[in-house]
Design an enzyme around this catalytic site. Structure first.
Site, PDB file in Angstrom:
ATOM      1  CG  ASN A 146      11.951 -10.913   8.240  1.00  0.00           C
ATOM      2  OD1 ASN A 146      12.978 -10.901   7.558  1.00  0.00           O
ATOM      3  ND2 ASN A 146      10.808 -11.441   7.821  1.00  0.00           N
ATOM      4  N   GLY A 171       5.640 -10.247   7.324  1.00  0.00           N
ATOM      5  CA  GLY A 171       6.510 -10.783   8.361  1.00  0.00           C
ATOM      6  C   GLY A 171       7.555  -9.844   8.904  1.00  0.00           C
ATOM      7  NE  ARG A 325      -0.847   9.163  10.343  1.00  0.00           N
ATOM      8  CZ  ARG A 325      -1.820   8.360   9.915  1.00  0.00           C
ATOM      9  NH1 ARG A 325      -2.278   7.396  10.692  1.00  0.00           N
ATOM     10  NH2 ARG A 325      -2.326   8.506   8.720  1.00  0.00           N
ATOM     11  CG  ASP A 327      -5.708   6.242  11.378  1.00  0.00           C
ATOM     12  OD1 ASP A 327      -5.134   6.465  10.299  1.00  0.00           O
ATOM     13  OD2 ASP A 327      -6.749   5.570  11.474  1.00  0.00           O
ATOM     14  CD  GLU A 356      -5.349   9.609   8.217  1.00  0.00           C
ATOM     15  OE1 GLU A 356      -5.509   9.137   7.075  1.00  0.00           O
ATOM     16  OE2 GLU A 356      -5.920   9.149   9.221  1.00  0.00           O
ATOM     17  CG  HIS A 422       0.307   4.409   5.598  1.00  0.00           C
ATOM     18  ND1 HIS A 422       0.658   5.666   6.041  1.00  0.00           N
ATOM     19  CD2 HIS A 422      -0.862   4.105   6.212  1.00  0.00           C
ATOM     20  CE1 HIS A 422      -0.254   6.092   6.889  1.00  0.00           C
ATOM     21  NE2 HIS A 422      -1.192   5.177   7.019  1.00  0.00           N
ATOM     22  CG  ASP A 423      -3.451   6.209   4.474  1.00  0.00           C
ATOM     23  OD1 ASP A 423      -3.785   5.021   4.643  1.00  0.00           O
ATOM     24  OD2 ASP A 423      -3.405   7.038   5.403  1.00  0.00           O
ATOM     25  NE  ARG A 471      -0.905   0.291   3.586  1.00  0.00           N
ATOM     26  CZ  ARG A 471      -2.121   0.259   4.136  1.00  0.00           C
ATOM     27  NH1 ARG A 471      -2.667  -0.898   4.463  1.00  0.00           N
ATOM     28  NH2 ARG A 471      -2.790   1.389   4.333  1.00  0.00           N
TER      29      ARG A 471
END
Length: 586
Positions: A146, A171, A325, A327, A356, A422-423, A471
């Site tokens: 950020n 954030g 991408r 999902d 995915e 991320h999964d 994450r």
């Protein structure tokens, strides 16, 4: 000859036209069974051809756990063809192989042969060329930045006009990504993939409330427009994560159903078993998993189709994005994806679609659906070999060989290859914080066939135990290990971008030494190859491999060290957990 193991299928990933107009024909047989395979083809209709049928030897390509593969990429003499195979096994037994089976003699009509009725160039995969040469960088927007070189933890909440609450966890913002475009450029990546940015309830943004708005926790549409423009100005394409399998239960259509039940004009927009609608642990409507907050769209409904295609079109028309991408792509119908691909192609011909899918994805890959899918089977093989030591080098090579033969060549060159995302948990954590093993796995995806993808922070040695932990906030202040990892990734990116062999060159296995856990492969054409060798072992190893030409000096593109070949043989000494990326000295 083990005939029951011999397999070929016309008009499939074993028989197809490539985007450059060549034809690829492959056949598989029991490992170690066949000595020679010859492809024989002719015009389908010419009963009195002016010349004999074309005969092409199909070279041995590679082996997996069970099969040998033979195949060839070539320019076909005809625009339509029938073909068959001449097979010879190691015991001297011969047989012809054609559509109807096997025969010792050629005594059947052409309609009983394998058929390629017509070689239509429009039926090729049409994979965007830029996708094959891309180095992808995946950002989870809430977690990245950020500010310039920073992310200050600032969880936020916003109440939408309809009273719905949306939130973030850490954030991160789109403005923070813009501030760090210089970092992405210095890294060398040329494709930025963002996890969902649309207005959604949860921090992960996979429960969409509004498909036409940027989530206020992340920024505004103006912020996103600026991000796309500045990325494009710096040679970086943009791919968005989009969710068409499910929405949030706060989505306007589902809210109308909750209010009006079966009388709602949107009652058929979702897979609802009966009314009234009930949530809970086992809702009476279809969902993603069993999450009551994420009801599943009925994409068989024409209105839903039109709405989602409108969504996909909007972000191309208004913001000029370069790909999606998608999902949970495997839980949406093939019929919808064909329509979606058609409409996106009309808007932007080199637009890319990556699905995915965590499994074999034959039915979703090709000219009318996805250009690429996330290569989860490859990720698991990487974990087993480089992180867990649960398979040896020979088994690993068998796995990656099978994957190299799974899809048409153009799609394989665009496969989204990664060591984590991320999964799942982070590779470094899976490998018990072995930086050497992560460097090896990274070097592998940058040199193996397909498009390498970096999950934000992997290049800085980030850890993460599970989905949520993976994450965590981006590392911006470098320590010794993160700086060393970053420098290594920059070197890999530079090497891949500078060598076309690693982007679209052929892949050929080289060596797999089980006891030493050493393996390697060639990338490139017959006269212009890169040699990649890996020592995934805690001890030094020496090996000899065949040089690619009569050149006497080879340079390791990572270290700059020179290796001398004698009589087309390279003798290599390798330290523990190291790799060599060798190229002939110019």
């Amino acid at each position: 000859m083990i005939k029951e193991a011999i397999y070929h299928r016309a008009d499939s990933h074993m028989s197809y036209l490539t985007d450059d107009g060549d034809l690829v024909i492959t056949i598989k047989a029991k490992k170690g069974d066949l000595e020679k395979v010859v492809l024989i083809y002719d015009d389908r209709y010419d009963s009195k051809p002016p010349s004999p049928p074309v005969r092409l030897s199909l070279p041995f390509l590679m082996s997996d756990e069970l099969y040998d593969y033979f195949g060839l990429k070539f320019t076909c003499k005809y625009t339509r063809m029938s073909y068959y195979f001449s097979l010879l096994d190691h015991d001297g037994n011969h047989s012809y192989f054609y559509q109807d089976g096997f025969s010792q003699d050629y005594s059947w009509g052409r309609q009983r042969l394998f058929q390629f009725p017509y070689l239509h160039s429009i039926d090729t995969p049409h994979v965007p060329k830029w996708l094959k040469s891309a180095v992808m960088y995946q950002i989870f927007p809430d977690s990245f930045a950020n500010g310039k070189d920073s992310i200050e933890e600032k969880p936020t909440r916003h109440v939408l006009d309809n009273g719905v609450m949306v939130e973030s966890r850490l954030g991160g913002t789109i403005g923070g990504i813009i501030d760090n475009i210089p970092y992405l450029k210095s890294l060398g990546v040329n494709l930025l993939y963002l996890n969902p940015i649309f207005t959604a309830n949860s921090y992960h943004k996979y429960d969409t409330v509004d498909y036409f708005k940027v989530d206020p926790c992340l920024g505004t549409e103006d912020d996103f427009k600026r991000l796309v423009d500045e990325c494009h100005a710096n040679g970086i394409k943009i791919m968005l994560d989009i969710v068409f399998n499910q929405s949030s239960n706060q989505f306007f259509a589902f809210q109308d159903i909750l209010k009006n039940g079966k009388k709602s004009p949107y009652a058929d927009w979702y897979k609802i078993h009966d009314f009234p609608v009930q949530g809970g642990d086992r809702p009476n409507y279809e969902t993603f998993g069993f999450y009551e907050t994420m009801p599943k769209f009925n994409t068989d409904n024409k209105e839903v189709e039109d709405y989602l295609i409108k969504v996909g079109s909007y972000w191309i028309k208004e913001f000029d994005i370069d790909g999606y991408r998608i999902d949970v792509a495997n839980e949406v119908s093939h019929n919808f994806w064909r329509k979606f691909r058609y409409e996106m192609d009309k808007l932007k011909k080199d637009f890319a679609l990556i699905g995915e899918l965590w499994h074999d994805s034959h039915s979703f890959i090709g000219g009318d659906q996805f250009h690429s899918v996330q290569n989860f089977p490859l990720m698991y093989a990487i974990w087993e070999f480089f992180a867990f030591d649960s398979i040896n080098a020979h088994q690993f090579v068998e796995r990656i060989n099978r994957l190299a033969m799974t899809y048409p060549l153009d799609n394989t060159q665009a496969m989204m290859n990664f060591i984590d995302c991320h999964d799942v948990g982070r590779f470094l954590t899976m490998a018990k914080c072995s930086y050497e093993r992560q460097r090896l796995s990274a070097a592998f995806i940058f040199t193996y066939i397909g498009m390498p993808s970096i999950y934000y922070g992997d290049e800085k040695a980030m850890e993460g135990d599970d989905i949520n932990d993976s994450r965590r906030k981006m590392i911006w202040q470098d320590g010794q290990e993160s700086k060393a990892m970053l420098d290594f990734y920059k070197a890999l990116i530079r090497i891949r971008k500078d060598h076309h062999q690693l982007q679209t060159g052929s892949y050929r296995p080289l060596v797999a030494q089980v006891d030493e856990n050493v393996f390697g492969y060639y990338r490139g054409g017959a006269e212009d190859q890169v040699i990649c060798v890996f020592n995934n072992c805690d001890k030094a190893n020496s090996m000899s491999i065949e040089a690619t030409s009569d050149c006497e000096t080879y340079i390791d593109l990572l270290s700059g060290s020179e290796y001398m070949a004698k009589e087309r043989e390279l003798n290599l000494d390798m330290d523990p957990y190291t790799c060599l990326i060798l190229k002939e000295r110019p």
